[in-house]
Design an enzyme around this catalytic site. Structure first.
Site, PDB file in Angstrom:
ATOM      1  N   GLY A 202     -29.952  73.348 -59.046  1.00 15.82           N
ATOM      2  CA  GLY A 202     -28.908  72.501 -58.486  1.00 15.82           C
ATOM      3  C   GLY A 202     -29.461  71.500 -57.492  1.00 15.82           C
ATOM      4  O   GLY A 202     -28.782  71.114 -56.541  1.00 15.82           O
ATOM      5  N   ASP A 225     -30.563  70.844 -63.090  1.00 19.58           N
ATOM      6  CA  ASP A 225     -29.182  70.494 -62.750  1.00 19.58           C
ATOM      7  C   ASP A 225     -28.448  70.147 -64.042  1.00 19.58           C
ATOM      8  O   ASP A 225     -29.010  70.227 -65.133  1.00 19.58           O
ATOM      9  CB  ASP A 225     -29.146  69.316 -61.761  1.00 19.58           C
ATOM     10  N   ASP A 245     -27.956  75.206 -67.537  1.00 22.68           N
ATOM     11  CA  ASP A 245     -26.842  75.941 -66.942  1.00 22.68           C
ATOM     12  C   ASP A 245     -27.403  77.223 -66.349  1.00 22.68           C
ATOM     13  O   ASP A 245     -27.986  78.042 -67.064  1.00 22.68           O
ATOM     14  CB  ASP A 245     -25.793  76.267 -67.997  1.00 22.68           C
ATOM     15  N   LYS A 259     -30.684  75.612 -52.605  1.00 22.78           N
ATOM     16  CA  LYS A 259     -30.213  75.069 -51.324  1.00 22.78           C
ATOM     17  C   LYS A 259     -28.761  74.639 -51.473  1.00 22.78           C
ATOM     18  O   LYS A 259     -28.429  73.845 -52.350  1.00 22.78           O
ATOM     19  CB  LYS A 259     -31.068  73.865 -50.896  1.00 22.78           C
ATOM     20  N   HIS A 263     -23.200  78.973 -52.261  1.00 22.63           N
ATOM     21  CA  HIS A 263     -21.910  78.903 -51.556  1.00 22.63           C
ATOM     22  C   HIS A 263     -20.797  78.329 -52.432  1.00 22.63           C
ATOM     23  O   HIS A 263     -19.629  78.395 -52.072  1.00 22.63           O
ATOM     24  CB  HIS A 263     -22.036  78.127 -50.244  1.00 22.63           C
TER      25      HIS A 263
END
Length: 338
Positions: A202, A225, A245, A259, A263
């Site tokens: 990502g 990504d 993915d 990073k 979340h």
């Protein structure tokens, strides 16, 4: 007894007035955010930065792209921005405005700035889900999906080139503020000792990977990504970009970096991701590097409130910021569930 009772009346009134002030502040909390957006869109921080010294209201107004601005309304906006401590006033024959440490972070010409990050947060599409917090509590959907007729976030962003660019610029902006600490931390703790290859899951435009490669030339970095992200990134000889993915597969490497990534997911999906990362690195000597916010729920840090706000924001999409204990529990659970 009556005297004591009378003494309590002013105290009760003071508490009520303080309570009123607190509620009024929260009612109009949006005003600070949207006035900040106005200042950025007007380019006031850029104008003051380029001029290099304090300016009068009329001098700033002359540099605005708006023809014949309403000076009374502009003055009232600047007065509020001064109250927010985004600008300061220098008294003299004519009142002049100057940048503060905060508004210097709103100067586009500065390498490290929060312009794009502020604008993406205050984009109309991003603000709308805040009106649907109850949908998230009901648990049948997320506030984002409830407010956008079921259209997933990246589907919405991908259909609007301007929105998509703002999103990418915001992610790059955010990374630029932590990348130096990331590199310094890796060097100090020897995190990348023995690591020859690293996958940045990502990693968007590769800001973190490029910084790692520059600081540690022996590490070959690959950014993984979405396809539409990878296709839009200019080629770089130091960093490879691959589409993929994370729920399917993570490219093999000595280390995996995530990073501000986990979340975005709830605990169940985070555990699935962590297991895919485990499959990608060597059983012996492999490293997983996680860079995330730790929520300070006791409010002892200056960033406690914005971190709690970020947690609410991520809840719009099904993600969450985590406390130290929540991170510990997640990683422990991932270790036991394979």
């Amino acid at each position: 007894m009556d005297s004591m009772k009378n003494d309590l009346i002013p105290l009760a009134m003071d508490e009520e007035i303080q309570g009123q002030a607190q509620i009024w502040k929260h009612i109009y909390g949006f005003a600070e955010s949207l006035t900040l957006k106005c200042a950025i869109e007007l380019g006031v921080p850029d104008i003051l930065h380029k001029h290099g010294k304090p300016m009068t209201l009329s001098e700033i107004a002359d540099k605005l792209t708006i023809p014949s601005p309403n000076m009374d309304r502009f003055h009232r906006i600047m007065r509020f921005l001064v109250h927010m401590k985004l600008f300061t006033v220098i008294d003299g024959p004519e009142m002049k405005y100057a940048l503060t440490p905060a508004s210097k972070l709103l100067v586009r010409a500065e390498e490290k700035n929060l312009v794009s990050f502020a604008l993406i947060q205050l984009h109309a599409d991003e603000m709308l889900p805040w009106h649907y917090l109850i949908a998230g509590i009901e648990g049948q959907t997320t506030p984002w999906l409830a407010s956008h007729n079921g259209v997933p976030y990246y589907d919405r962003v991908g259909k609007d080139p301007e929105y998509y660019k703002l999103h990418n610029d915001a992610m790059t902006s955010h990374t630029s503020f932590v990348v130096s600490a990331l590199v310094q931390g890796c060097a100090k703790e020897g995190v990348l000792d023995g690591v020859r290859s690293l996958v940045d899951v990502g990693g968007s435009t590769g800001v973190a990977s490029k910084a790692i490669t520059n600081a540690f030339p022996h590490v070959k970095c690959t950014v993984m990504d979405f396809a539409h992200v990878v296709e839009a990134v200019p080629k770089d000889p130091k960093v490879d970009f691959v589409a993929g993915d994370v729920f399917d597969c993570v490219p093999k490497a000595d280390a995996v970096l995530m990073k501000s990534f986990l979340h975005g997911f709830d605990d169940d999906d985070s555990i699935k991701i962590l297991n895919k990362c485990r499959e990608a690195i060597p059983a012996k000597g492999g490293k997983l590097i996680i860079v995330e916010i730790v929520v300070d729920i006791d409010g002892t840090l200056e960033f406690a409130r914005p971190r709690l706000c970020m947690d609410l924001e991520l809840g719009m999409f099904g993600g969450k910021e985590r406390t130290k204990d929540e991170w510990k529990n997640l990683l422990t659970k991932a270790e036991t569930i394979r």
